[in-house]
Design a protein around this motif. Structure first.
Motif, short mmCIF file in Angstrom:
data_model
loop_
_atom_site.label_atom_id
_atom_site.label_comp_id
_atom_site.label_asym_id
_atom_site.label_seq_id
_atom_site.Cartn_x
_atom_site.Cartn_y
_atom_site.Cartn_z
N THR A 144 0.80 -1.22 0.00
CA THR A 144 0.00 0.00 0.00
C THR A 144 0.84 1.27 0.00
O THR A 144 0.40 2.29 -0.55
N SER A 145 2.01 1.24 0.61
CA SER A 145 2.83 2.46 0.74
C SER A 145 4.15 2.38 0.00
O SER A 145 4.87 3.38 -0.07
N GLY A 146 4.53 1.21 -0.50
CA GLY A 146 5.74 1.07 -1.27
C GLY A 146 6.90 0.47 -0.49
O GLY A 146 6.85 0.33 0.73
N ALA A 199 15.09 -9.35 3.39
CA ALA A 199 13.91 -8.51 3.59
C ALA A 199 13.58 -7.74 2.31
O ALA A 199 12.40 -7.58 1.97
N THR A 200 14.61 -7.27 1.59
CA THR A 200 14.31 -6.56 0.35
C THR A 200 13.77 -7.51 -0.72
O THR A 200 13.03 -7.07 -1.60
N LYS A 201 14.11 -8.78 -0.66
CA LYS A 201 13.49 -9.75 -1.56
C LYS A 201 11.99 -9.84 -1.24
O LYS A 201 11.15 -9.81 -2.13
N TYR A 202 11.68 -9.95 0.05
CA TYR A 202 10.28 -10.02 0.48
C TYR A 202 9.53 -8.75 0.05
O TYR A 202 8.45 -8.82 -0.53
N ILE A 203 10.13 -7.61 0.31
CA ILE A 203 9.52 -6.32 -0.04
C ILE A 203 9.34 -6.21 -1.55
O ILE A 203 8.29 -5.76 -2.04
N SER A 204 10.34 -6.62 -2.31
CA SER A 204 10.26 -6.53 -3.76
C SER A 204 9.09 -7.36 -4.30
O SER A 204 8.31 -6.88 -5.13
N PHE A 205 8.98 -8.59 -3.85
CA PHE A 205 7.87 -9.43 -4.32
C PHE A 205 6.52 -8.88 -3.86
O PHE A 205 5.55 -8.93 -4.60
N SER A 249 1.46 -6.06 -5.93
CA SER A 249 0.48 -5.00 -5.73
C SER A 249 0.27 -4.19 -7.01
O SER A 249 1.23 -3.90 -7.72
N SER A 250 -0.95 -3.78 -7.23
CA SER A 250 -1.23 -2.89 -8.36
C SER A 250 -1.22 -1.42 -7.91
O SER A 250 -1.41 -0.53 -8.73
N ARG A 251 -0.97 -1.19 -6.63
CA ARG A 251 -1.05 0.17 -6.08
C ARG A 251 0.29 0.89 -5.98
O ARG A 251 0.31 2.11 -5.81
N VAL A 252 1.40 0.16 -6.05
CA VAL A 252 2.72 0.78 -5.89
C VAL A 252 3.68 0.23 -6.95
O VAL A 252 3.44 -0.82 -7.53
N ALA A 253 4.76 0.97 -7.14
CA ALA A 253 5.80 0.50 -8.06
C ALA A 253 6.58 -0.64 -7.42
O ALA A 253 6.75 -0.68 -6.20
N THR A 254 7.06 -1.53 -8.23
CA THR A 254 7.89 -2.62 -7.73
C THR A 254 9.22 -2.05 -7.26
O THR A 254 9.87 -1.28 -7.95
N THR A 255 9.61 -2.43 -6.06
CA THR A 255 10.88 -1.99 -5.49
C THR A 255 11.92 -3.07 -5.75
O THR A 255 11.70 -4.23 -5.45
N PRO A 256 13.09 -2.70 -6.30
CA PRO A 256 14.09 -3.71 -6.61
C PRO A 256 14.77 -4.26 -5.35
O PRO A 256 14.78 -3.64 -4.29
N ILE A 257 15.33 -5.44 -5.51
CA ILE A 257 16.07 -6.12 -4.45
C ILE A 257 17.44 -5.47 -4.29
O ILE A 257 18.10 -5.15 -5.28
N LEU A 258 17.86 -5.30 -3.06
CA LEU A 258 19.23 -4.85 -2.77
C LEU A 258 19.91 -5.94 -1.95
O LEU A 258 19.56 -6.18 -0.81
N ILE A 275 12.37 0.79 -18.87
CA ILE A 275 12.09 -0.52 -18.29
C ILE A 275 11.74 -0.35 -16.81
O ILE A 275 11.78 0.77 -16.29
N GLU A 276 11.42 -1.42 -16.13
CA GLU A 276 11.10 -1.38 -14.71
C GLU A 276 12.38 -1.42 -13.88
O GLU A 276 13.39 -1.99 -14.29
N ALA A 277 12.32 -0.83 -12.70
CA ALA A 277 13.49 -0.80 -11.81
C ALA A 277 13.98 -2.20 -11.47
O ALA A 277 15.18 -2.44 -11.37
N GLU A 278 13.05 -3.13 -11.30
CA GLU A 278 13.47 -4.49 -10.98
C GLU A 278 14.24 -5.12 -12.15
O GLU A 278 15.11 -5.96 -11.93
N GLN A 279 13.95 -4.69 -13.37
CA GLN A 279 14.70 -5.21 -14.51
C GLN A 279 16.13 -4.67 -14.50
O GLN A 279 17.07 -5.39 -14.87
N VAL A 280 16.31 -3.42 -14.07
CA VAL A 280 17.65 -2.88 -13.94
C VAL A 280 18.42 -3.69 -12.89
O VAL A 280 19.57 -4.08 -13.10
#
Length: 183
Positions: free
Chosen positions: A77-79, A106-112, A117-126, A170-175
């Motif tokens: 919901t918040s990214g 944790a960033t893997k969990y957050i990324s997935f 979600s259709s409400r926020v942008a996908t956050t890439p894994i660090l 492209i999407e950030a996760e693709q980068v």
């Protein structure tokens, strides 16, 4: 576990995250992400079990599955940055919060969760591979600390990745995946 593809892949993990609706399904998604993240190492089940065990003590109000569900909801919901900051704040209040669960997983969990979600942008894994690549190729970004002391590194990372993704179309996760593969 029976519903996951064998071998586990990103699509299978994403499907588990699309099912997150309560603590039990959040825990299922967590296990899927661990199995995927440690697929080549064969110790994902051991590590996942250890983190669950260390963070679950229902008699003392410690409910890892409920905390994961709260994290997934925050991410969805918040990214991703808000979800990461949530963990940082919780760990500042209690150093044992998410004990033995490091920022890379944790960033893997957050990324997935954000991808589901259709409400926020996908956050890439660090993870350490990406952080090392940044230290070698992007000194102007500053060091990316893979720890729970500050959310600043993760915010700098996600901002950089979003900018590069926009420039590349492209999407950030693709980068992130290109960096991980060292393409």
């Amino acid at each position: 576990m029976e519903s996951l593809p064998n071998p586990i892949d990103r699509a299978g993990v994403l499907e588990a995250f699309k099912q997150v609706a309560d603590p039990d399904s959040a825990l299922d998604a967590y296990v899927a992400s661990y199995l995927w993240g440690y697929a080549q190492a064969n110790f994902g089940p051991y590590r996942a079990e250890r983190v669950i065990r260390l963070n679950t003590d229902l008699e003392n109000g410690q409910n890892f599955a409920a905390d994961l569900h709260e994290l997934a909801e925050k991410a969805m919901t918040s990214g991703g940055n808000a979800a990461f900051e949530h963990i940082v704040k919780r760990r500042q209040a209690n150093r044992k919060f998410f004990d033995q669960w490091g920022p890379a997983f944790a960033t893997k969990y957050i990324s997935f969760a954000t991808k589901a979600s259709s409400r926020v942008a996908t956050t890439p894994i660090l993870d350490s591979i990406v952080a090392k690549w940044f230290s070698e190729h992007c000194k102007e970004i500053g060091p990316l600390w893979l720890n729970w002391n500050s959310a600043g590194s993760y915010r700098r990372y996600t901002a950089c990745m979003a900018q590069w993704a926009a420039e590349l179309g492209i999407e950030a996760e693709q980068v992130e995946q290109l960096i991980f593969r060292r393409d």
